[in-house]
Design an enzyme around this catalytic site. Structure first.
Site, PDB file in Angstrom:
ATOM      1  CE  LYS A   1      -4.047  -1.854   2.402  1.00 20.52           C
ATOM      2  NZ  LYS A   1      -5.036  -1.580   3.449  1.00 20.52           N
TER       3      LYS A   1
ATOM      4  CG  ASP B   1      -8.000   0.627   3.857  1.00 19.82           C
ATOM      5  OD1 ASP B   1      -8.726  -0.240   3.318  1.00 19.82           O
ATOM      6  OD2 ASP B   1      -6.760   0.606   3.783  1.00 19.82           O
TER       7      ASP B   1
END
Ligand code: ATR
Length: 295
Positions: free
Chosen positions: A71, A108
């Site tokens: 990420k 997220d």
């Protein structure tokens, strides 16, 4: 549904990728919505991330999810990252434009908020302080989401205090770092308690925390979803607190990417939840404590 030569393509890039629940999740939506598309697992080694992100766009992928351990690297690799991904310091969703240029974002925090709002539709994050346990990547996404939702104070408790302090210094908001030992006493007056550590996960140490000073109205949520009902959630539920389990964050974070790549807004419902839980070898014996609708 069989795919054609016109199928839209997306996938999840990780190393390893075999544990990822995202192919099961997205292909459930593709099948139930009758979309000519496919979502595939992409095992990409860390050394190849940059090239893979660049090539996927040129190979006709509409987009990607990116997960552990890529990420942070994805933030650097994309042609353009939005403000949210930049603040979080990580990209989990990439959208390619028709020219193959990559645009990175991070969903997220959206997944975290929607998971709570799905169960408690009127939940107001601005109503009181929050305590976040942990200061890793997941904590960053949660903290940014809480800042943006107007939480008046966010206390970050982490075993490695320096990491909590770094998080406080990196982000603009009403943040404070507290020593890990203070986590029990930090709970009075709070509106929300979030575990973003790996404690309580199957195979890891349990999360030791006393909830004695936690008000009964405070919402308790755990991003750990294996087991679905962590000891923290069980303890909170048994003393009457609202609780939200962790699988919904995974389900909801997937929504914006799916809609961007495949052109239709997907729905998180109990059928999806059970389908994904079964893929993880987890059952849901109505065990989202206090769940009336599930996520
Ligand atoms: P992620 O990016 O998924 O959040 P991470 O960066 O490895 O994962 O963070 C895991 C979190 O769990 C960290 O806050 C970590 O604390 P440290 O920063 O001190 O490592 C926390 N954690 C893991 N094991 C722990 C333990 N035994 N006791 C307390 N905290 C723990």
């Amino acid at each position: 549904m069989p795919i054609t030569g016109n199928a839209r393509l997306a996938g999840v890039m990780a190393w390893p990728v075999g544990h990822s629940l995202s192919p099961r999740l997205h292909n459930h939506w593709l099948n139930t919505m009758g979309i000519d598309g496919a979502y595939v697992p992409l095992p990409v080694r860390p050394a190849d991330v940059e090239q893979a992100i660049s090539m996927a766009g040129r190979m006709g992928f509409r987009g990607l999810n990116v997960t552990v351990p890529h990420k942070e690297a994805a933030l650097k690799a994309v042609d353009e990252a939005d403000d949210l991904a930049t603040r979080i310091g990580a990209v989990n969703t990439i959208i390619y434009d028709t020219g193959g240029r990559s645009h990175g974002t991070n969903t997220d925090g959206f997944g975290f908020m929607e998971n709570i709002r799905h169960k408690y539709t009127d939940w107001n994050f601005a109503d009181g302080p929050a305590v976040v346990l942990g200061a890793g990547g997941a904590a960053r996404a949660v903290v940014v989401a809480l800042i943006d939702a107007g939480a008046p104070k966010i206390l970050i408790c982490n075993r490695t205090h320096e990491r909590a302090v770094n998080l406080v210094n990196d982000l603009d908001g009403p943040l404070e770092a507290a020593p890990w030992e203070d986590r029990h006493d930090a709970l009075h007056n709070i509106n929300l308690l979030v575990n973003t550590t790996t404690l309580g996960m199957t195979g890891k140490d349990p999360l030791e925390i006393s909830l004695d000073s936690l008000p009964e109205y405070s919402c308790v949520t755990d991003i750990v979803y294996a087991p679905l009902e962590t000891r923290l959630l069980r303890a909170a539920h048994s003393r009457g607190n609202p609780t939200v389990d962790g699988i919904g964050m995974l389900l909801h974070q997937a929504r914006p990417g799916f809609e961007a790549w495949f052109g239709q807004a997907p729905v998180v419902d109990d059928v999806l939840r059970l389908h994904v839980l079964a893929g993880a070898g987890l059952s849901d014996p109505g065990s989202d404590p206090g769940s009336d609708s599930g996520s």
